[in-house]
Design an enzyme around this catalytic site. Structure first.
Site, PDB file in Angstrom:
ATOM      1  N   ASP A   1      65.367  -3.486  10.772  1.00 39.92           N
ATOM      2  CA  ASP A   1      65.672  -3.369   9.352  1.00 39.92           C
ATOM      3  C   ASP A   1      64.659  -2.464   8.672  1.00 39.92           C
ATOM      4  OD1 ASP A   1      66.853  -3.806   6.934  1.00 39.92           O
ATOM      5  OD2 ASP A   1      66.377  -5.936   6.810  1.00 39.92           O
TER       6      ASP A   1
ATOM      7  N   HIS B   1      67.352   7.309   9.464  1.00 39.83           N
ATOM      8  CA  HIS B   1      68.150   6.776  10.565  1.00 39.83           C
ATOM      9  C   HIS B   1      67.745   7.430  11.894  1.00 39.83           C
ATOM     10  CE1 HIS B   1      70.185   4.930   7.376  1.00 39.83           C
ATOM     11  NE2 HIS B   1      71.094   5.858   7.141  1.00 39.83           N
TER      12      HIS B   1
ATOM     13  N   LEU C   1      69.824  -3.814  28.409  1.00 43.94           N
ATOM     14  CA  LEU C   1      69.885  -3.529  26.977  1.00 43.94           C
ATOM     15  C   LEU C   1      71.226  -4.018  26.457  1.00 43.94           C
ATOM     16  CD1 LEU C   1      68.929  -2.281  24.314  1.00 43.94           C
ATOM     17  CD2 LEU C   1      69.848  -0.078  25.109  1.00 43.94           C
TER      18      LEU C   1
END
Length: 352
Positions: free
Chosen positions: A51, A68, A167
């Protein structure tokens, strides 16, 4: 909650050459610190709620897409740290089902960005094989555009035999949706005659979750100062160490990760005790449920004569063995159904 849709997948105009897997060793001070940490109990599975990308961009007065970009770059760097710390399983929250409530243009753009990133992942197969990385995508893929489903399926199928590290990317995911789907799977199993309604249990539900092939996370980390789980791994983290850190995700450092691991180590003993007690409680509940089923069967099918203790024990052991066999057969069918869904998608992609 935009952070869930953009921590891995970044905005238009950004280079798509960024790798999912980052090479490199720790520096001397990091290695020393890692060795000190490894003297204590280490988490084997860490989950991240990443976050703070947009706040980071505002803080640095940069374009949102640059935030981003650095968020994805930080994921690759964090995976490298985890590998060097012998943490061989990582789960990340990438896209919530709730994000579909955003505008059509925004959702369409996010789906396109996701497709680009999975295409990039497929181009890194040699590197993924080198490190033995297995990619799993947890979520309801049927909610996604068909071409994105196909790219995800190709990535999952291409790496499914790798077993050195894992992952897990939670995409089109919320925990409540996952739990509801697990209940539907069990109901389907009962309808198909694969299991009995009496076989339904908390343990079986756990095995019907998207995450059934993974152990529950030992440690869950959320950055940016938020102190909520946002419908992420609610079932799986009931006995996990939860660490909330104020750092924004693109600013996350090796030392932040070490701090989280230290908090896990400080709380390891009570967490392990709670896990053990829960496991023992589950076993006791299952034993009592089996005994109740056997008593009911003996009452309905017996000849009216009470059985001695030895025969009752034999009946219980036989029932338990048959239940476990039913459950394993059902789980095998369920896994085959899921594997076939992905295989069919890869076949469709090959024909397209």
């Amino acid at each position: 909650m935009m952070w869930m849709s953009t921590n891995i997948f970044y905005s238009r105009g950004v280079s798509l050459n960024m790798s999912w897997i980052r090479e490199g060793e720790l520096n001397l001070i990091e290695k020393l610190s890692a060795n000190i940490l490894k003297a204590g109990p280490m988490p084997k599975h860490v989950a991240f709620i990443m976050d703070g990308n947009r706040r980071y961009a505002r803080k640095r007065q940069m374009e949102r897409q640059e935030g981003h970009t650095q968020g994805f770059d930080k994921l690759a760097e964090t995976l490298r740290w985890c590998l060097n710390l012998s943490i061989h399983e990582v789960t990340v929250y990438a896209f919530s089902i709730e994000n579909f409530n955003r505008s059509k243009d925004e959702v369409d753009g996010l789906m396109e960005l996701a497709k680009q990133k999975f295409i990039r992942l497929l181009e890194e197969q040699e590197n993924l094989e080198k490190h033995g990385v297995c990619i799993r995508v947890l979520g309801d893929l049927t909610l996604l555009p068909l071409d994105l489903q196909q790219h995800i399926a190709r990535a999952v199928v291409a790496t499914r035999t790798h077993n050195k590290c894992f992952l897990n990317v939670c995409f089109a995911y919320t925990s409540r949706h996952e739990i509801a789907n697990a209940v539907r799977e069990m109901a389907w199993g009962v309808e198909q005659g694969l299991i009995k309604s009496s076989d339904v249990s908390e343990a079986l539900l756990s095995q019907c979750l998207y995450s059934s092939n993974s152990p529950n996370p030992d440690l869950l980390i959320r950055t940016s100062g938020e102190v909520r789980l946002s419908d992420f791994l609610l079932w799986q983290t009931s006995h996990s160490c939860l660490v909330f850190q104020s750092v924004l995700w693109p600013e996350y450092s090796f030392w932040n990760l070490c701090d989280a691991i230290l908090q896990y180590q400080l709380n390891h003993r009570p967490l392990q005790k709670a896990r053990d007690q829960h496991r023992e409680g589950q076993a006791l509940q299952q034993h009592e449920a089996d005994r109740a089923c056997v008593a009911d069967l003996l009452q309905h099918h017996g000849n009216g004569k009470p059985l001695d203790a030895q025969r009752r024990q034999e009946a219980l052991l036989n029932y338990t063995a048959s239940r476990e066999e039913r459950v394993q057969d059902f789980l095998g069918v369920l896994q085959h159904k899921r594997d076939s869904f992905l295989t069919d998608l890869t076949s469709q992609a090959a024909l397209a």
